[in-house]
Design a protein around this motif. Sequence first.
Motif, PDB file in Angstrom:
ATOM      1  N   PRO A   1       0.918  -1.447   0.326  1.00 51.71           N
ATOM      2  CA  PRO A   1      -0.003  -0.190  -0.197  1.00 51.71           C
ATOM      3  C   PRO A   1       1.130   1.411   0.200  1.00 51.71           C
ATOM      4  O   PRO A   1       0.238   2.885  -0.271  1.00 51.71           O
ATOM      5  N   TYR A   2       2.106   1.587   0.175  1.00 57.00           N
ATOM      6  CA  TYR A   2       2.824   2.733   0.331  1.00 57.00           C
ATOM      7  C   TYR A   2       3.166   2.973  -0.333  1.00 57.00           C
ATOM      8  O   TYR A   2       4.707   3.014  -0.687  1.00 57.00           O
ATOM      9  N   THR A   3       2.704   4.045  -1.691  1.00 59.28           N
ATOM     10  CA  THR A   3       3.034   4.483  -2.320  1.00 59.28           C
ATOM     11  C   THR A   3       4.749   4.594  -2.930  1.00 59.28           C
ATOM     12  O   THR A   3       4.992   4.915  -3.500  1.00 59.28           O
TER      13      THR A   3
ATOM     14  N   GLY B   1       5.707   8.354 -12.792  1.00 57.39           N
ATOM     15  CA  GLY B   1       6.522   9.296 -14.354  1.00 57.39           C
ATOM     16  C   GLY B   1       7.990   8.630 -14.316  1.00 57.39           C
ATOM     17  O   GLY B   1       8.059   9.084 -15.873  1.00 57.39           O
ATOM     18  N   GLN B   2       8.144   7.895 -13.289  1.00 60.26           N
ATOM     19  CA  GLN B   2       9.864   8.017 -14.006  1.00 60.26           C
ATOM     20  C   GLN B   2       9.808   6.774 -14.159  1.00 60.26           C
ATOM     21  O   GLN B   2      10.401   6.356 -14.957  1.00 60.26           O
ATOM     22  N   ALA B   3       8.670   5.775 -13.774  1.00 49.79           N
ATOM     23  CA  ALA B   3       8.955   4.179 -14.322  1.00 49.79           C
ATOM     24  C   ALA B   3       7.465   3.499 -14.934  1.00 49.79           C
ATOM     25  O   ALA B   3       6.491   3.811 -14.757  1.00 49.79           O
ATOM     26  N   ARG B   4       7.965   2.967 -16.282  1.00 53.68           N
ATOM     27  CA  ARG B   4       6.431   2.241 -17.561  1.00 53.68           C
ATOM     28  C   ARG B   4       6.543   0.799 -16.336  1.00 53.68           C
ATOM     29  O   ARG B   4       7.265   0.219 -15.559  1.00 53.68           O
ATOM     30  N   ALA B   5       5.649   1.046 -15.976  1.00 48.12           N
ATOM     31  CA  ALA B   5       5.293  -0.112 -14.752  1.00 48.12           C
ATOM     32  C   ALA B   5       3.547  -1.280 -15.158  1.00 48.12           C
ATOM     33  O   ALA B   5       2.827  -0.687 -15.929  1.00 48.12           O
ATOM     34  N   VAL B   6       4.100  -2.249 -14.543  1.00 47.77           N
ATOM     35  CA  VAL B   6       3.042  -4.057 -15.472  1.00 47.77           C
ATOM     36  C   VAL B   6       2.639  -4.482 -14.115  1.00 47.77           C
ATOM     37  O   VAL B   6       3.969  -4.842 -13.244  1.00 47.77           O
TER      38      VAL B   6
ATOM     39  N   GLU C   1      -6.547 -10.713  -8.675  1.00 51.53           N
ATOM     40  CA  GLU C   1      -8.621 -10.022  -7.890  1.00 51.53           C
ATOM     41  C   GLU C   1      -8.414  -8.986  -9.558  1.00 51.53           C
ATOM     42  O   GLU C   1      -7.245  -8.025  -8.533  1.00 51.53           O
ATOM     43  N   PRO C   2      -9.335  -8.700  -9.629  1.00 54.38           N
ATOM     44  CA  PRO C   2      -9.803  -7.418 -10.119  1.00 54.38           C
ATOM     45  C   PRO C   2      -9.502  -6.670  -9.648  1.00 54.38           C
ATOM     46  O   PRO C   2      -9.070  -5.209 -10.076  1.00 54.38           O
ATOM     47  N   ALA C   3     -10.271  -6.240  -8.097  1.00 56.70           N
ATOM     48  CA  ALA C   3     -10.416  -5.151  -7.660  1.00 56.70           C
ATOM     49  C   ALA C   3      -8.558  -4.578  -6.980  1.00 56.70           C
ATOM     50  O   ALA C   3      -9.317  -3.768  -5.947  1.00 56.70           O
ATOM     51  N   LEU C   4      -7.704  -5.522  -7.281  1.00 54.59           N
ATOM     52  CA  LEU C   4      -6.781  -5.737  -6.539  1.00 54.59           C
ATOM     53  C   LEU C   4      -5.484  -4.846  -7.712  1.00 54.59           C
ATOM     54  O   LEU C   4      -4.371  -4.629  -6.857  1.00 54.59           O
ATOM     55  N   VAL C   5      -5.764  -4.910  -8.533  1.00 56.37           N
ATOM     56  CA  VAL C   5      -4.670  -3.882  -9.381  1.00 56.37           C
ATOM     57  C   VAL C   5      -5.053  -2.592 -10.042  1.00 56.37           C
ATOM     58  O   VAL C   5      -6.181  -2.068  -9.788  1.00 56.37           O
ATOM     59  N   GLY C   6      -4.297  -1.935  -9.855  1.00 57.42           N
ATOM     60  CA  GLY C   6      -4.200  -0.577 -10.411  1.00 57.42           C
ATOM     61  C   GLY C   6      -4.104   0.344  -9.421  1.00 57.42           C
ATOM     62  O   GLY C   6      -4.711   1.982  -9.448  1.00 57.42           O
ATOM     63  N   LEU C   7      -3.848  -0.498  -7.953  1.00 53.14           N
ATOM     64  CA  LEU C   7      -5.005   0.760  -6.964  1.00 53.14           C
ATOM     65  C   LEU C   7      -3.135   1.604  -6.695  1.00 53.14           C
ATOM     66  O   LEU C   7      -3.223   2.650  -6.433  1.00 53.14           O
ATOM     67  N   ARG C   8      -1.657   0.958  -6.311  1.00 51.33           N
ATOM     68  CA  ARG C   8      -0.838   1.579  -5.522  1.00 51.33           C
ATOM     69  C   ARG C   8      -0.402   2.721  -7.114  1.00 51.33           C
ATOM     70  O   ARG C   8       0.675   3.526  -6.563  1.00 51.33           O
ATOM     71  N   TYR C   9      -0.016   2.777  -7.985  1.00 55.65           N
ATOM     72  CA  TYR C   9       0.716   3.129  -8.397  1.00 55.65           C
ATOM     73  C   TYR C   9      -0.004   3.588 -10.212  1.00 55.65           C
ATOM     74  O   TYR C   9      -0.201   2.449 -10.564  1.00 55.65           O
ATOM     75  N   PRO C  10       0.517   4.468 -10.360  1.00 57.07           N
ATOM     76  CA  PRO C  10       0.201   4.332 -12.383  1.00 57.07           C
ATOM     77  C   PRO C  10       0.485   3.509 -13.028  1.00 57.07           C
ATOM     78  O   PRO C  10       1.501   3.880 -13.805  1.00 57.07           O
TER      79      PRO C  10
END
Length: 594
Positions: free
Chosen positions: A282-284, A291-296, A301-310
């Motif tokens: 949880p700790y962003t 904007g520093q890193a491209r991230a995957v 669990e669908p509800a838990l993707v995309g939460l902590r980082y763009p």
Amino acid sequence: MKVADHVLQRLREWDVEHVFAYPGDGINGLLAAWGRAKDAPRFIQARHEEMAAFEAVGYAKFSGRTGVCAATSGPGAIHLLNGLYDAKLDHVPVVALVGQTDRSAMGGSYQQEVDLLSLYKDVASDYCQMVTVPAQLPNVLDRALRIAAARRTVTAVILPADVQELDYEPPAHAFKQVPSSLGVTRYAPVPADEEIRRAARILNSGEKTAILVGQGARCARAEVEQVAELLGAGVAKALLGKDVLPDTLPYVTGSIGLLGTRPSYEMMRDCDTLLVVGSSFPYTQFLPEFGQARAVQIDIEPALVGLRYPFELNLVGDAAETLRRLLPLLDRRRDGAWRDGIEAGTERWWEVMERRAGVPAEPVNPEYVVHRLDGLLPENAIITADSGSAANWYARHLRMRDGMRGSLSGTLATMGPGVPYLIGAKFAHPDRPGIAIVGDGAMQMNGMAELITAAKYYREWSDPRLVVAVLNNQDLNQVTWEMRAMQGAPQFEDSQAVPDVRYADVAALFGLGGVRVERPEDVGPAWRQALEADRPFVIDFRTDPAVPPIPPHATWEQIKASASAVLHGDSDRGNVVRQGLKAKMQDFLPGGAG
């Protein structure tokens, strides 16, 4: 056959072997059925319903199976809640069986009547039902077990006391009757092929790749290692994923976050590509700058993707299967400078940990206590840690090796699960040694009474070793240091000081082994004595509360503020603490201490 008899029969058909519970008249029908069933599944009696829930969580965490706990109506059901929330927040499958007053008394402000459907609405939000007629039972119980396993969550079945005593009648082949069936197979969802190709393009574009793994990657160890080798990446671990990869791999930087390591912090600070597998850490602020890193991200669990980082791409799928499909599309890195730097930083970190463990303290440095255990750990050890400063030393000083398992309360971060977790784990793996590292606050809150449970059952375990290491500093230490770092406040004695209890003597009263350690030279022999014991063993380590659990991103100004808070509170002790802080922090900061 009574309804209660059928509940136990159905649990047996689901291969449930243990139910962690505490009795009460709200489940008298079930207790009578247990007697008729010759204690199958096994009724494991905790000292408190919260401990029963924690034991079910520990059993589930370390077995990979669904934990089951049971409690009476009213107060018993209420007591389960903290352990159930721990399961829910850490995505652990647990089913709660709770009693309720007779149907005829509901709504009458009857003794121990609590609106359990409302009370459990949140903690068992995926499935919570009350059985009101016998024919409803198999479907409700089956769905509770199936949903808990499939969604890795908490479900609840509420059984009114009079319903438990009714004759069982199965659902008929009729209108408004719901039949049921047993079992749920494992499934492995994977993203579409085009999404896999997109992920490969993103990961191949970087030069400095960081990987973060959580407990969702536990079944994907081989695949994570292969990805790390191809991309020349380092791998950091969320606390719940501490046992996903062994720390003997040179590119594994250890834990991340407030309790994490310096190399994990620096890797995230400097990377240009990020892959997160099976973690909702949880700790962003411990992830790369936006904007520093491209991230995957990969998560089941669908509800838990995309939460902590763009994240540029969120892949919903099983970690192992998704990585297996991704691997053939990844390019091998030719320049090893990034990986070499990570490995060098990690090697330096372990040297720092050894030096920090060697800093003198009064009477014993808690870092030395846990660091000394590291080299003595049995190869198949199960390790639990409680919340508080004990979790810091577990996170930083213990190196997981092949075959070891470890866990703590990751998301709820509640006090008190260390000992009951380990008891639950021993029922899952009675042939493996277990070690719990707990603070004195957690020991006084929950651990001491649960030693009675260990004393009751340890003779059934083929390996009776259950070692409880109490870091006895007479202080609720983590909160004390948080107050100093965040508020610049010295220790507030009325809230933070806890009595000195001779925990080893308490263990002896229960027929267990124990020793009190007040000198550094006795730490190693005490660990060896405990790990060679023929019964559960408590080590009462008298540790120094002035050893700070400093986060890896701490600045020298924050450290000085903490020292000033100690000085303000106790000038004599403060001078010692100030020197100790400086010695401990030299290697934490870029370029050394200020």
